[in-house]
Design a protein around this motif. Structure first.
Motif, mmCIF file in Angstrom:
data_model
loop_
_atom_site.group_PDB
_atom_site.id
_atom_site.type_symbol
_atom_site.label_atom_id
_atom_site.label_comp_id
_atom_site.label_asym_id
_atom_site.label_seq_id
_atom_site.Cartn_x
_atom_site.Cartn_y
_atom_site.Cartn_z
ATOM 1 N N SER A 1 0.840 -1.192 0.000
ATOM 2 C CA SER A 1 0.000 0.000 0.000
ATOM 3 C C SER A 1 0.881 1.251 0.000
ATOM 4 C CB SER A 1 -0.927 -0.003 1.215
ATOM 5 O OG SER A 1 -0.393 0.808 2.241
ATOM 6 N N PRO A 2 0.554 2.245 -0.842
ATOM 7 C CA PRO A 2 1.363 3.465 -0.902
ATOM 8 C C PRO A 2 1.400 4.209 0.442
ATOM 9 C CG PRO A 2 -0.563 3.611 -2.366
ATOM 10 C CD PRO A 2 -0.502 2.212 -1.874
ATOM 11 N N ALA A 3 0.297 4.191 1.188
ATOM 12 C CA ALA A 3 0.319 4.855 2.501
ATOM 13 C C ALA A 3 1.318 4.154 3.416
ATOM 14 C CB ALA A 3 -1.077 4.851 3.123
ATOM 15 N N GLY A 4 1.364 2.824 3.320
ATOM 16 C CA GLY A 4 2.320 2.057 4.122
ATOM 17 C C GLY A 4 3.754 2.368 3.725
ATOM 18 N N ILE A 5 3.988 2.537 2.421
ATOM 19 C CA ILE A 5 5.337 2.876 1.949
ATOM 20 C C ILE A 5 5.738 4.265 2.470
ATOM 21 C CG2 ILE A 5 6.749 3.328 -0.107
ATOM 22 C CD1 ILE A 5 5.029 1.216 -1.570
ATOM 23 N N GLY A 6 4.784 5.193 2.459
ATOM 24 C CA GLY A 6 5.050 6.532 3.006
ATOM 25 C C GLY A 6 5.392 6.473 4.480
ATOM 26 N N HIS A 7 4.624 5.685 5.220
ATOM 27 C CA HIS A 7 4.857 5.500 6.653
ATOM 28 C C HIS A 7 6.250 4.927 6.885
ATOM 29 C CE1 HIS A 7 3.694 3.875 10.790
ATOM 30 N NE2 HIS A 7 4.781 3.178 10.502
ATOM 31 N N LYS A 8 6.535 3.803 6.194
ATOM 32 C CA LYS A 8 7.759 3.078 6.492
ATOM 33 C C LYS A 8 9.001 3.848 6.053
ATOM 34 C CE LYS A 8 9.974 -1.431 6.191
ATOM 35 N NZ LYS A 8 9.776 -2.862 6.008
ATOM 36 N N SER A 9 8.928 4.530 4.920
ATOM 37 C CA SER A 9 10.140 5.199 4.443
ATOM 38 C C SER A 9 10.551 6.308 5.401
ATOM 39 C CB SER A 9 9.987 5.684 3.002
ATOM 40 O OG SER A 9 8.856 6.502 2.858
ATOM 41 N N LEU A 10 9.583 6.995 6.009
ATOM 42 C CA LEU A 10 9.976 7.996 7.006
ATOM 43 C C LEU A 10 10.322 7.332 8.335
ATOM 44 C CD1 LEU A 10 10.506 10.894 7.735
ATOM 45 C CD2 LEU A 10 8.070 11.188 8.245
ATOM 46 N N ALA A 11 9.589 6.274 8.694
ATOM 47 C CA ALA A 11 9.823 5.602 9.980
ATOM 48 C C ALA A 11 11.257 5.079 10.092
ATOM 49 C CB ALA A 11 8.824 4.453 10.174
ATOM 50 N N VAL A 12 11.809 4.533 9.006
ATOM 51 C CA VAL A 12 13.157 3.966 9.101
ATOM 52 C C VAL A 12 14.200 5.073 9.297
ATOM 53 C CG1 VAL A 12 12.482 1.966 7.720
ATOM 54 C CG2 VAL A 12 13.680 3.839 6.609
ATOM 55 N N ASN A 13 13.913 6.253 8.750
ATOM 56 C CA ASN A 13 14.816 7.389 8.969
ATOM 57 C C ASN A 13 14.678 7.936 10.388
ATOM 58 O OD1 ASN A 13 16.321 8.528 6.391
ATOM 59 N ND2 ASN A 13 14.444 7.543 5.726
ATOM 60 N N LEU A 14 13.456 8.009 10.883
ATOM 61 C CA LEU A 14 13.229 8.448 12.266
ATOM 62 C C LEU A 14 13.896 7.486 13.237
ATOM 63 C CD1 LEU A 14 9.521 9.573 11.934
ATOM 64 C CD2 LEU A 14 11.420 11.048 12.644
ATOM 65 N N SER A 15 13.939 6.205 12.860
ATOM 66 C CA SER A 15 14.561 5.204 13.714
ATOM 67 C C SER A 15 16.057 5.495 13.896
ATOM 68 C CB SER A 15 14.334 3.816 13.113
ATOM 69 O OG SER A 15 14.909 2.821 13.923
ATOM 70 N N ASP A 16 16.697 5.999 12.842
ATOM 71 C CA ASP A 16 18.108 6.378 12.967
ATOM 72 C C ASP A 16 18.277 7.568 13.910
ATOM 73 O OD1 ASP A 16 19.495 4.485 11.381
ATOM 74 O OD2 ASP A 16 18.800 5.484 9.566
#
Ligand code: ADP
Ligand code: MG
Length: 317
Positions: free
Chosen positions: A54-69
């Motif tokens: 899902s594109p919303a999921g991709i939007g969520h995850k792509s920022l989430a992995v950066n926030l995780s750093d």
């Protein structure tokens, strides 16, 4: 067209920036006296997500992995840039992607201040910037012999969900439903990272698997570790499959967890627990830093277990 698309999907008020999207550069004014923490992560279709996701999921995850750093550094999120290549200007896709992206951004007070948009196979590259007081960043090189090793949340779920999706492991539907959110909607431990400033001696976020990522800390800190397998926190829906080699590999070396693995002196246990309470996330003590180099995995009786895989390596054969 491209400008239209940027205006429609990626331009929002940015009260935390001097100047946001629309000029040749964004203008940012860091809080006086703070250090900037900067991290980039790239996500490629076919490698980090599937075209069916899902594109919303991709939007969520792509920022989430950066926030995780940023979380792993103990930094407070401030600004992000987003560079995106996409095969066509699919308005519905972009609307959903932006919804997932900005929902995650709003949760953590990070503002999109710029980026780049171009045609190409779907690729998302984000740079996240945060702030941390001088000397308080949670670095990889601070672990000391005798420190406790801690992990937030639970591990193994995302990797198990991926194994299930790829048909490498059979799971009951009810169990699969419990692990899939970890793969598609990871939670960056931003509040925990901030709460651990001045308490943790080192930290890393688990993106490529516990053993491999802990290995980076050991290498940078020039120490070793003993981990107790039975102490590793996992969902019951993961624990139920541990008789399978695939599942044990997922927990130890699967990756995509986006939990924090951190160390702290044993006399700071209470401080660690209250930081975790402030952040609203469980933390579990999984082992100890040793002066001798090397990583030992122990069973409940303290006997060494073999370690087969240590983590995901994009360039491994
Ligand atoms: P330039 O040609 O100067 O690089 P662009 O046309 O690429 O400018 O971008 C115009 C403006 O839109 C810039 O401020 C840029 O930072 C911003 N921008 C472009 N793509 C994105 C995006 N995907 N998300 C956020 N801002 C973007
Ligand atoms: Mg540009």
């Amino acid at each position: 067209m491209e400008f239209d698309l940027i205006a429609r999907h990626f331009t929002r008020a940015t009260p935390g920036a001097v100047l946001g999207v629309g000029d040749d550069c964004a203008l940012l004014a860091p809080t006086p006296g703070m250090q900037l923490a900067v991290s980039s992560d790239m996500l490629l279709e076919g490698r980090h997500f599937s075209p069916r996701d899902s594109p919303a999921g991709i939007g969520h995850k792509s920022l989430a992995v950066n926030l995780s750093d940023l979380a792993a550094m103990g930094a407070t999120p401030r600004w992000a840039t987003l560079s995106i290549a996409l095969p066509e200007a699919d308005d519905a896709w972009l609307t959903a992607f932006a919804r997932g992206f900005f929902r995650m951004a709003d949760l953590h007070g990070i503002e999109l201040v710029g980026g780049d948009t171009t045609r190409g196979s779907l690729t998302i590259s984000i740079t996240a910037m945060g702030e941390v007081p001088p000397g308080q960043a949670l670095r990889r090189d601070g672990a000391q012999a005798g420190d406790d090793i801690w992990v937030s949340g639970t591990i193994g779920s995302a990797a198990l969900a991926l194994a299930y999706r790829q048909g490498r492991l059979f799971m009951e539907q009810v169990d699969a439903a419990r692990v899939l959110p970890a793969l598609y909607l990871p939670t960056p431990r931003v509040e925990l990272g901030i709460a651990l400033r001045g308490i943790a001696s080192s930290a890393i976020d688990i993106s490529d698997g516990l053993l491999g990522d802990l290995g980076h800390v050991l290498q940078r800190s020039q120490v070793g570790a003993a981990i107790e397998f039975a102490a590793l926190p996992m969902l019951p829906a993961v624990r139920a499959y541990l008789h399978e080699t695939v599942a044990r590999d997922c927990v130890l070396a699967g990756g995509d967890d986006y939990e924090l693995c951190f160390t702290a002196p044993a006399h700071r246990r209470d401080a660690v627990l209250s930081a975790a309470e402030t952040a609203g996330v469980a933390v579990t003590r999984i082992g100890r830093i040793t002066a001798e180099p090397g990583l030992a995995l122990l069973d409940a009786a303290g006997q060494p277990l073999p370690i087969e895989h240590t983590g995901y390596d994009h360039f491994a054969a």
